[in-house]
Design an enzyme around this catalytic site. Sequence first.
Site, mmCIF file in Angstrom:
data_model
loop_
_atom_site.group_PDB
_atom_site.id
_atom_site.type_symbol
_atom_site.label_atom_id
_atom_site.label_comp_id
_atom_site.label_asym_id
_atom_site.label_seq_id
_atom_site.Cartn_x
_atom_site.Cartn_y
_atom_site.Cartn_z
ATOM 1 N N GLN A 224 0.826 -1.200 0.000
ATOM 2 C CA GLN A 224 0.000 0.000 0.000
ATOM 3 C C GLN A 224 0.863 1.253 0.000
ATOM 4 O OE1 GLN A 224 -2.485 -2.271 3.289
ATOM 5 N NE2 GLN A 224 -3.297 -0.213 3.047
ATOM 6 N N PHE B 11 -5.781 -4.035 3.508
ATOM 7 C CA PHE B 11 -6.466 -3.784 4.789
ATOM 8 C C PHE B 11 -5.545 -3.165 5.838
ATOM 9 C CE2 PHE B 11 -8.233 -7.776 2.924
ATOM 10 C CZ PHE B 11 -9.391 -7.224 2.408
ATOM 11 N N GLU C 138 0.930 -1.872 4.582
ATOM 12 C CA GLU C 138 1.351 -0.474 4.631
ATOM 13 C C GLU C 138 2.826 -0.428 5.029
ATOM 14 O OE1 GLU C 138 -1.251 2.175 6.774
ATOM 15 O OE2 GLU C 138 0.259 3.750 6.831
ATOM 16 N N ARG D 236 -5.258 7.577 17.047
ATOM 17 C CA ARG D 236 -6.586 7.459 16.436
ATOM 18 C C ARG D 236 -7.571 6.791 17.399
ATOM 19 N NH1 ARG D 236 -9.232 8.100 11.305
ATOM 20 N NH2 ARG D 236 -7.408 9.152 10.503
ATOM 21 N N ARG E 33 -7.456 -1.510 8.792
ATOM 22 C CA ARG E 33 -8.733 -0.839 8.534
ATOM 23 C C ARG E 33 -9.378 -0.271 9.811
ATOM 24 N NH1 ARG E 33 -13.043 -3.878 4.610
ATOM 25 N NH2 ARG E 33 -13.870 -2.036 3.599
ATOM 26 N N PHE F 55 -7.555 1.472 12.101
ATOM 27 C CA PHE F 55 -6.304 2.016 12.623
ATOM 28 C C PHE F 55 -6.455 2.516 14.058
ATOM 29 C CE2 PHE F 55 -2.616 5.029 12.253
ATOM 30 C CZ PHE F 55 -1.710 4.188 11.651
ATOM 31 N N ALA G 52 -5.899 5.183 5.650
ATOM 32 C CA ALA G 52 -6.740 6.178 6.318
ATOM 33 C C ALA G 52 -7.955 6.541 5.467
ATOM 34 C CB ALA G 52 -5.928 7.426 6.674
ATOM 35 N N GLU H 77 -12.679 2.800 5.831
ATOM 36 C CA GLU H 77 -12.645 2.385 7.229
ATOM 37 C C GLU H 77 -13.944 2.590 8.007
ATOM 38 O OE1 GLU H 77 -9.176 4.976 7.569
ATOM 39 O OE2 GLU H 77 -8.246 3.400 8.744
#
Lengths: 786, 523
Positions: free
Chosen positions: A217, A248, A252, A330, A362, A364, A531, A733
Amino acid sequence: MNAPALPDAVLAAKPEVGRSRPHESAALHVAGAAPYIDDLPELAGTLHAALGLSPIAHGRLLAIDRAALQALPGVVEVLSAADLPGANQCGPIVHDEPILATDTVHYLGQPVFAVIARTREAARRAAAQAAKVLQLEPLPAVLKAREAHAQGLHVIPSMTLQRESAPGALDAALAAAPHRLAGQFQLGGQEQFYLEGQISYACPTENRGLRVHCSTQHPSEMQHTIAHALGWQAHQVQVECRRMGGGFGGKESQSAVFACVAAVAAVRLGRPVKLRVDRDDDFMITGRRHGFDFDYAVGHDAEGRVLAAEVTMISNAGWSADLSGPVMTRALCHFDNAYWLPEVRMHGHSARTNTQSNTAFRGFGGPQGALAIEVILDSIARRLGRDPLEVRRANFYGLGERNLTPYGQTVEDNVIAALVDQLVADSDYLARRAAVADFNAGSPVLKKGLALTPVKFGISFNVKQFNQAGALVHLYTDGSVLVNHGGTEMGQGLNTKVAQVVAEELGIAFERVRVTATDTQKVANTSATAASTGSDLNGKAAQDAARQLRERLVPIAAAQLAVDPAALRFVADAVHGGGRSLPFPALVKAAYLERVQLWSDGHYATPGLHWNRETLQGRSFYYYAYGAAVSEVLVDTLSGEHRLLRADLLHDVGRSLNPALDIGQIEGAYVQGYGWLSSEELVWHPQTGKLLTHAPSTYKIPTATDVPPVFRTRLFENANVEDSIHRSKAVGEPPLLLPFSAFLAIRDAVSAVGGHRIDPPLRAPATPEAVLDAIDAVRAAAARPA
Amino acid sequence: MSTPAPEPNAGCSAPPERPVRFVHRGRVVEVHGPQACRSVLNWLREDAQCPGTKEGCNEGDCGACTVLIAEPADERPSAGPDDPVVEGLRLRTVNSCIQFLPTLHGKALITVEDLAGFDPPPGPGPHLHPVQQALVDHHGSQCGFCTPGFAVSLLACYEGHQAAGCRPSREDLADALAGNLCRCTGYRPIVDAGLAAFDAAPRRLPAAALRAQLEALAASEAPGPVLHAGGFHAPRSLDELAALRLARPQATLLAGSTDIGLWVSKQFRALGDILYLGAVPELKRLAWEGDTLVIGAGVSLEEAWRALAALDPALREMGRRFAAPPVRHAGTLGGNVANGSPIGDGPPVLMALDAQLRLRRGTRLRTVPLDDFYLDYMKNRLEAGEFLEAIEVPRPASGTVLRGEKLSKRHDCDISAVSAGFALRLDAAGQVAAVRLAFGGLAATVRRASQAEAAIQGQPWTEATLRAAQAALARDVQPLSDLRASAAYRLRGAQALLERLWLETRLVDPLPPAALRLRPAPV
């Protein structure tokens, strides 16, 4: 003045954005003709890598018997930390994560060495000898987050986010509240379970260059991490990704170890090297959604309104920082979910344990933080004997008042009350609530449960510089269009949406637009596709590029049609004006002859964001996405098993770019989140620290049978108040929070066992065993004299 | 290539190796060399350059590698839409990641790349098959990686229902797709696609041509024992198998490879010589002999459970939950019994039914009660050179209630925390005339709960009896805690299953399935 009438085709033309187009690769997917990285033809001489993993959870690495590995059939090379020419480091924020272990191993599954062999099987067989070739001295391991926190073991400094109306107001409000509730809650982690496992294929190119096909990603981060590992400049490394078989969040930061090992091996040996991990190794090496423990204390009034809340969150970060810091941020920023918290204090601790390093998944951290407040409100409702929906409504953020988030951002686009009202009506919630009670009164063994939960989810990276994107649009002289942007396609339909945006901007047929692989040699310095911001950022950037091209075509069209530029319309695959039309290819051809630049770049930066990482205050989010869901379940109070009977979802995607793709995201997120909260249990061996649930045989994601037989999804009529791409909203998300309603419906059914007087201590995931434990606790409490 | 005639001691002297021959993409493929443990998936992706079929887990659990096997049907007719027999060809989905290449010998391999070529309409293609087009139209793919496997499973469902002249329900489709994991869509659009495929003009697999091709392939097969490179023996008769087994007692017996496949794909175990049971016709026999149902050791899980469910429809759901179609098609009930996992779902039900095992060694046959077969964890009474020939299931006495129960984290395709088989018969006075209770997951082997049975046998079927049996059950078992459940839950769950049995069968106010079961069997 009377403008000449436009042709019927123009008047009848529907906008391209807003259409339910199939995924741009759908016809390829179904034919097995969409190539993933392992499907690309291998270059001659390709070698295969496999990783040798630590067999213990914590210990000193004393030696690696390389000679034994080298002697195994098919082995060409063995790499360990000492063989990395550049930085042995792939931590995305904190540099605490060696690519290959150096003097210490920190979890069972940590890559210690790599075997490069002539075949993948030979590499795997050799790497599987890790326990025999590694000389290790065991050290004590800490496996539980609470234990690590108690010992002061954290991967990053702990955080506090608070907002008080006046100094000391929180404690005073807690002390003065008519009702007080304190407790604990625990939720488990979740494996991404992308169907395509991690893979990188590194191919040396001329003059010390390298092309890496990587399922990631975040191609730009892979480019930089590989360059550091090689001691190279970034321009020597090209990272390309046409599509992923799911991401998902798991691809990343955590594609890096595979990308770096393949890259280093390829450069060292001067041959293409592919590293495709087996599913079990993927589970053992990479991290996943953080499990959380919560301690909370809230004060509330007789209507269930929260007056003050204090919560401590302990996440299981695993052995290194990875993205645990922003995940915790988050989580803290989503504890409010859709609710006004007048006085609030939150503590976030990212505990260091000897397990895989947990990472993006997903939501986060958002789902973890928000589930905590939902459970708390559910408990408040039960203690007050009120319907949880009424308690939720009483706490919703207000319109123009009661609208300040704990992190200091004002909620200005709030639609939650109207959205929930619509869902209550559409789903027949009140009648079903009564029907559930009737059913339970006559059903001694099976109990139904019903719950409605809301979603408010903030959209943007809370690191300002990530909120930018670039795109390139090429117009060819036949009128066809090639688009490249910095986002990655992992199934979410980003390329479809971006193509729709470009087609809309140029007024041309969708079929003229082709979106190509993400490539660090085309758009530089991209952000992760994460995000939920893929379409917001890259759609805007592509629109910017296409708009520039259109503006360059305007003078040509005006001249060709002999009309004022203001009278031109680009629609229905042509430009129109003065009662005449010029097909798009003819326009482009004319522009080429006039030596107009027929390619353009585009760029976008989300406006208005600011964030103070020290105080955890600012405008972290450009806007919020909203939603709500009603779930109904049936619980077997003998065995603890349950079944979803019905789900009604209503979700706000603003003005949808593509309703079919958005509904796909919403339903997919619902089922994925339902799995997290029901059957997807992660179990580590309590002594060795080995992850025991490391394949689909032991780790159970939902199947088709688990989907509710009545499954209704609607999009909420709304438009983004901010100037997002065509006023749409991000969708990746936020809907992952919709299945909270399923978890709380299970809680509701369990609570029915005790006449709804006892709050069920149900942990997540709600496995049959967890449900039966909660039922036992409710029964025991109900049997005690009041 | 000349092949010597079979000799009396065929098991001792190795016959010449022959290539693996099968039909793929319309052509007969001959694979030479030591391919015994090479997976069909690796052959497809690495040798045949057909990367449409994907590897998701390499253990037969995700379905991304699902392919369709076509082979000439034996005399057994189609048992229904789940058991497609088209133009004399039986179609079965299997997980290609755990199927060894030599098991394809004499069969046809159909993959996602084939579908668009079935019965194409005129005009330039490619013309997606109706199941493929429906997946596109209903947004049934997102990342697309699982999609080829779904397309193949949907094709099997489509062919089965077209052949039977009916359409599947959503529940039928959910079962047909139970072995295919999708992480993106939430399945609803895929099930919609499975329904919508029937709205298009039918397009069928070219079964007649394929059958002719397979018949020609069979006709060209040299007589004599079949041995493929790597020590892969595929005996063609029971006697040949018995002789081989005697001569090679250390060889690995291979049936559906739903377990042994993982020994190779995950554990890199060397299997040594392999005796493949899939080509022995006698082992596929499924028939009543008087009052005994004889289930040959090579009968698939799909067929065996269908036969068991005919004894009592209450067993049907257990058969469904046992595994997803690709595993039910490949795996055998005999393999499940002989493998002897303590959490096997077959043995508890068979034990409740008082099944007997027909064991063969050379020419010697003996019968052992399943009750006595398991000695300890993964240890049984099979002697060197002996093998399971058939499972014998006596017809239950009239009035016997049968139950197969399973507790697991996920409803479909999960390994049980607890599994159970119950047989209960009450007399006219409401006393328990006969009871057999067998459990998996509660000890080192599947076994009967003798103290619980003793607490019930001859007693009035009252709540007091139930409670006594539940208490006795705690003394019968030694459950373990592991990743699937704690020891405490296993015992609680097993006791709950007993309670469910009582609630369903008690004389006073018995509860109907709809009051006790999350998914009561359709009436």
